[in-house]
Every structure is written in C-alpha cells, then in structure tokens.
Design a protein around this motif. Structure first.
Motif, PDB file in Angstrom:
ATOM      1  N   GLY A 237     110.617  99.710 104.746  1.00 23.35           N
ATOM      2  CA  GLY A 237     110.714  99.674 106.193  1.00 23.35           C
ATOM      3  C   GLY A 237     109.584  98.890 106.829  1.00 23.35           C
ATOM      4  O   GLY A 237     108.888  98.110 106.172  1.00 23.35           O
ATOM      5  N   ASN A 238     109.391  99.121 108.116  1.00 26.01           N
ATOM      6  CA  ASN A 238     108.273  98.498 108.809  1.00 26.01           C
ATOM      7  C   ASN A 238     107.872  99.359 109.992  1.00 26.01           C
ATOM      8  O   ASN A 238     108.566 100.317 110.340  1.00 26.01           O
ATOM      9  CB  ASN A 238     108.605  97.064 109.254  1.00 26.01           C
ATOM     10  N   ILE A 239     106.746  99.015 110.588  1.00 23.90           N
ATOM     11  CA  ILE A 239     106.292  99.775 111.754  1.00 23.90           C
ATOM     12  C   ILE A 239     106.583  99.022 113.043  1.00 23.90           C
ATOM     13  O   ILE A 239     106.260  99.515 114.117  1.00 23.90           O
ATOM     14  CB  ILE A 239     104.794 100.129 111.659  1.00 23.90           C
ATOM     15  N   SER A 240     107.170  97.846 112.936  1.00 20.28           N
ATOM     16  CA  SER A 240     107.503  97.061 114.121  1.00 20.28           C
ATOM     17  C   SER A 240     108.986  96.741 114.121  1.00 20.28           C
ATOM     18  O   SER A 240     109.655  96.811 113.090  1.00 20.28           O
ATOM     19  CB  SER A 240     106.686  95.764 114.153  1.00 20.28           C
ATOM     20  N   VAL A 241     109.509  96.376 115.269  1.00 24.29           N
ATOM     21  CA  VAL A 241     110.919  96.000 115.365  1.00 24.29           C
ATOM     22  C   VAL A 241     111.085  94.549 114.921  1.00 24.29           C
ATOM     23  O   VAL A 241     110.135  93.764 114.932  1.00 24.29           O
ATOM     24  CB  VAL A 241     111.451  96.191 116.793  1.00 24.29           C
ATOM     25  N   GLY A 242     112.304  94.212 114.543  1.00 28.09           N
ATOM     26  CA  GLY A 242     112.572  92.837 114.136  1.00 28.09           C
ATOM     27  C   GLY A 242     112.495  92.677 112.632  1.00 28.09           C
ATOM     28  O   GLY A 242     111.876  93.481 111.922  1.00 28.09           O
ATOM     29  N   GLY A 243     113.147  91.637 112.143  1.00 30.02           N
ATOM     30  CA  GLY A 243     113.189  91.396 110.710  1.00 30.02           C
ATOM     31  C   GLY A 243     111.892  90.830 110.184  1.00 30.02           C
ATOM     32  O   GLY A 243     111.307  89.920 110.766  1.00 30.02           O
ATOM     33  N   ASN A 244     111.430  91.387 109.074  1.00 28.72           N
ATOM     34  CA  ASN A 244     110.207  90.920 108.434  1.00 28.72           C
ATOM     35  C   ASN A 244     110.429  90.489 106.994  1.00 28.72           C
ATOM     36  O   ASN A 244     109.484  90.081 106.317  1.00 28.72           O
ATOM     37  CB  ASN A 244     109.135  92.025 108.461  1.00 28.72           C
ATOM     38  N   GLY A 245     111.653  90.617 106.498  1.00 36.07           N
ATOM     39  CA  GLY A 245     111.917  90.274 105.108  1.00 36.07           C
ATOM     40  C   GLY A 245     112.211  91.474 104.241  1.00 36.07           C
ATOM     41  O   GLY A 245     112.049  91.417 103.011  1.00 36.07           O
ATOM     42  N   LYS A 246     112.683  92.564 104.858  1.00 40.18           N
ATOM     43  CA  LYS A 246     112.956  93.776 104.080  1.00 40.18           C
ATOM     44  C   LYS A 246     114.099  93.587 103.100  1.00 40.18           C
ATOM     45  O   LYS A 246     114.031  94.059 101.963  1.00 40.18           O
ATOM     46  CB  LYS A 246     113.274  94.943 105.021  1.00 40.18           C
ATOM     47  N   THR A 247     115.163  92.923 103.539  1.00 38.72           N
ATOM     48  CA  THR A 247     116.350  92.807 102.685  1.00 38.72           C
ATOM     49  C   THR A 247     116.060  92.109 101.358  1.00 38.72           C
ATOM     50  O   THR A 247     116.502  92.589 100.305  1.00 38.72           O
ATOM     51  CB  THR A 247     117.483  92.107 103.440  1.00 38.72           C
ATOM     52  N   PRO A 248     115.325  90.991 101.318  1.00 41.78           N
ATOM     53  CA  PRO A 248     114.982  90.404 100.015  1.00 41.78           C
ATOM     54  C   PRO A 248     114.173  91.338  99.127  1.00 41.78           C
ATOM     55  O   PRO A 248     114.325  91.315  97.895  1.00 41.78           O
ATOM     56  CB  PRO A 248     114.173  89.152 100.395  1.00 41.78           C
ATOM     57  N   VAL A 249     113.331  92.168  99.731  1.00 40.75           N
ATOM     58  CA  VAL A 249     112.568  93.143  98.937  1.00 40.75           C
ATOM     59  C   VAL A 249     113.515  94.175  98.331  1.00 40.75           C
ATOM     60  O   VAL A 249     113.390  94.536  97.154  1.00 40.75           O
ATOM     61  CB  VAL A 249     111.491  93.832  99.798  1.00 40.75           C
ATOM     62  N   VAL A 250     114.458  94.657  99.125  1.00 42.06           N
ATOM     63  CA  VAL A 250     115.451  95.612  98.621  1.00 42.06           C
ATOM     64  C   VAL A 250     116.202  95.017  97.437  1.00 42.06           C
ATOM     65  O   VAL A 250     116.368  95.655  96.391  1.00 42.06           O
ATOM     66  CB  VAL A 250     116.429  96.018  99.739  1.00 42.06           C
ATOM     67  N   ILE A 251     116.654  93.783  97.575  1.00 39.37           N
ATOM     68  CA  ILE A 251     117.414  93.129  96.506  1.00 39.37           C
ATOM     69  C   ILE A 251     116.545  92.960  95.263  1.00 39.37           C
ATOM     70  O   ILE A 251     116.992  93.209  94.131  1.00 39.37           O
ATOM     71  CB  ILE A 251     117.953  91.778  96.995  1.00 39.37           C
ATOM     72  N   ALA A 252     115.288  92.562  95.447  1.00 40.41           N
ATOM     73  CA  ALA A 252     114.387  92.383  94.301  1.00 40.41           C
ATOM     74  C   ALA A 252     114.167  93.702  93.569  1.00 40.41           C
ATOM     75  O   ALA A 252     114.150  93.746  92.323  1.00 40.41           O
ATOM     76  CB  ALA A 252     113.052  91.805  94.770  1.00 40.41           C
ATOM     77  N   LEU A 253     114.005  94.788  94.307  1.00 41.45           N
ATOM     78  CA  LEU A 253     113.824  96.098  93.674  1.00 41.45           C
ATOM     79  C   LEU A 253     115.075  96.524  92.921  1.00 41.45           C
ATOM     80  O   LEU A 253     114.990  97.062  91.808  1.00 41.45           O
ATOM     81  CB  LEU A 253     113.465  97.140  94.735  1.00 41.45           C
ATOM     82  N   VAL A 254     116.233  96.301  93.514  1.00 42.69           N
ATOM     83  CA  VAL A 254     117.493  96.651  92.845  1.00 42.69           C
ATOM     84  C   VAL A 254     117.608  95.911  91.520  1.00 42.69           C
ATOM     85  O   VAL A 254     117.919  96.506  90.475  1.00 42.69           O
ATOM     86  CB  VAL A 254     118.695  96.342  93.747  1.00 42.69           C
ATOM     87  N   GLU A 255     117.369  94.605  91.541  1.00 46.99           N
ATOM     88  CA  GLU A 255     117.499  93.812  90.316  1.00 46.99           C
ATOM     89  C   GLU A 255     116.495  94.259  89.263  1.00 46.99           C
ATOM     90  O   GLU A 255     116.810  94.299  88.060  1.00 46.99           O
ATOM     91  CB  GLU A 255     117.330  92.330  90.632  1.00 46.99           C
TER      92      GLU A 255
END
Length: 339
Positions: A53-71
């Motif tokens: 997650g993050n502490i601020s609004v707006g996209g920071n690059g969370k989705t690529p991190v999620v995908i990297a962790l899944v893989e």
C-alpha cells in the motif's frame, strides 16, 4: 489548477482546507483507536497476508510490486492469491474472483491486469476481510497479497509494505489539504518501504526509518501492439516518428519521462486521471504508446497503431531475502525455486 498539483507545488491555497484536514485527522485517529482497543476486531485469516500500500493517494507503482511478489512466490511453490478492492469496477456481488471473461469495467483495471499477467486467483471485495477469507478458505491460498489496503485495519496483516515514488509526500499534509492518508509517523510502523525511483532525491524524513528501504525501477524489453499482440524491441520502436503517449495513471509524467529516457521522441502527451475510463475519442489517430494498465481498458476500440509498454518491477536481492524472513516468521514453509 487541480488540487493534486497544488499538493506537490506547495501552493499556499491548500490552507483553506485546513479545517477539513483536522476533521479527517480526528476521524482517522478514532477509527484506528477502535481497532487498537479491540472495540472493532481485525479478522485474521488462515493465510499469510502481505499488504502492498501507501500513505498517500495516487499511483506509486504498487501493481508492479504485487506482480513481482506473486511471480517470486510461485517460483517458491507457494499457493498465492491477490486481493483488491476492485476500484473502478461495477460488479456488485462479492467476493468476486476475476475471470477471463470479465472486462475492466466490471472488475477494475488493476485486478484485470494482475489476473492476466500472473494467472493466480484475483478476488475483488470492498470488505477485504471477507475477500481474504474467501481466498484462504475456499481457494486455499497460503499467501494473500493485498493490492492497496494499508489503512483497511479490519484485516490482520503479517507484512506491511509501503510503495512511494519520487514525488514523496508533497506538502506533507493530510487529505484534503495534502495527499496523505496517514501521517509520516505511519512509516515507523510498517515492515518495509519501496521507493519507485531515485531514493537519493527524497527527504530523509521519508527514508530514515527503522524499517529497511529498497529502491525499485520499472523496466521492459518490448512494446506490444494492443490489438495484435505483436512485439517490437525498444531500440527499433524508438525510431518511430510522430509518436504520442497517453496515460491514465497516478503519475503520468513518470511514464512520459521513462519513454523519453529510452530514446522515444514524443510529439505530444495526454494526461488523464488515474483509472480513467477511456473512449475512442481519447485515442489520437497517430502512433500511440500507453501503459499496460490503460491498454486493458481500450482493446475493443483502439486503432491498429496503438502500443503499450509492459514493465516489471526490478527489486534488489536483499528485498526478497527480507520477504523470505517475514514469510518464515509467519509460518510459511519456503522451498527452493520450482522453475
């Protein structure tokens, strides 16, 4: 001027919103107290929960991190699933597992992208505790990765990761006076911080915490045609003339700057709000480059010269060693890479 621009340009007019920020602070603090005191219980599921997650609004690059962790977890032989709120989708029955037939208008652009890229169960549910229980009990996931949800305290989590980019925290104020969902104190309570970009440009109040801080970059090798799936290498594609770029993400300028750094000469750029619902009129009749997140929403009406740039999160080996340590502490039996 949009309020988001005022946050990051230190515009003094945001002080007009100070009373609302005080109210937001009070309500947020009261809500956190309800969970800390046990008045409202947090649900603990029979799986290890990792919140990205993050502490601020707006996209920071969370989705690529999620995908990297899944893989990474898939290579370890671990059964993993992803939980998302499904922002931007119109599905009303929850929990809902994303299926190939679902469009981004039904389940949201990010869940659709994650499901297509990873081929693991992706469940959307605004009540994250309910969605997590479904992933753990019905789909038998050992690890659940939450795409966002750092402030969703109704779900117990084993690992908290905050993703930030070079914008930092803007003016450092809480919503709506600034971009923060929670104060900087929250960074002292998470397990790790990931900086999408150059760590050195950020203030020490962001990077100087007890938890480890990891740098991340986003990189790809090809541009992919949205309609045909044809791939063209970066070097060859960079020779294109009269190319325009569009982005409906949290920080479009980051995407445009990345394209320019790769050698593309952009004749124009088009910025749209995060999760923007595109229509055919939004697509210029030129060679168009977009993000993968935007591409999943436009496949039915784009012209033949539209391309997206799929990227992967490049994270250092110490980050994955840290993840192994946290998983072991949560009781997950780690195996050697299966691939």
């Amino acid at each position: 001027m949009k309020i988001e621009n005022m946050w990051y340009r230190r515009d003094k007019r945001v002080w007009l919103l100070w009373p609302l920020s005080l109210l937001f602070r009070a309500l947020s603090a009261f809500r956190r107290w309800l969970y800390r005191s046990g008045v409202k219980p947090a649900t603990k599921v029979s799986a290890c929960v990792i919140v990205v997650g993050n502490i601020s609004v707006g996209g920071n690059g969370k989705t690529p991190v999620v995908i990297a962790l899944v893989e990474y977890l898939k290579k370890k032989g671990i059964s993993v699933g992803v939980l998302s709120r499904g922002y931007g989708g119109n599905t009303t029955h929850f929990p809902h597992q994303v299926q190939p037939i679902n469009g981004p208008d039904e389940v949201g652009d990010e869940p659709k992208l994650i499901a297509a890229r990873t081929h693991v169960p992706v469940v959307i549910d605004p009540k994250r505790a309910r969605g997590a229980s479904y992933l753990a009990d019905k789909l038998h996931c050992q690890v659940i990765i939450c795409d966002d949800g750092l402030q969703h305290y109704a779900l117990h989590r084993d690992v908290e990761l905050v993703v930030m980019d070079n914008r930092g925290v803007g003016n450092g104020h809480l919503l709506p006076m600034g971009p923060l969902r929670e104060g900087l104190w929250r960074l002292d309570t998470v397990h790790g911080i990931i900086i999408n970009g150059d760590v050195s440009v950020l203030d020490r109040q962001i990077t100087d915490h007890d938890c480890p801080v990891y740098g991340m970059s986003l990189a790809g090798t090809d541009f992919v045609n949205v309609k045909s799936g044809d791939r063209v290498g970066v070097a060859e594609f960079s020779q294109q003339q009269n190319t325009v770029a569009l982005a409906g993400i949290g920080n479009p300028d980051r995407f445009f700057s990345q394209l320019s750094s790769m050698g593309l000469t952009l004749s124009d750029t088009y910025r749209y709000p995060d999760h923007h619902q595109f229509a055919a009129k939004d697509i210029p009749l030129k060679t168009v480059v977009m993000t993968e997140k935007d591409a999943v929403k436009v496949t039915s009406f784009v012209h033949d010269d539209c391309w997206y740039y799929p990227v992967d999160a490049q994270l250092p080996p110490p980050f994955y060693a840290f993840i192994d340590t946290r998983l072991t502490a949560a009781g997950i039996d780690l195996k050697e890479d299966q691939l």
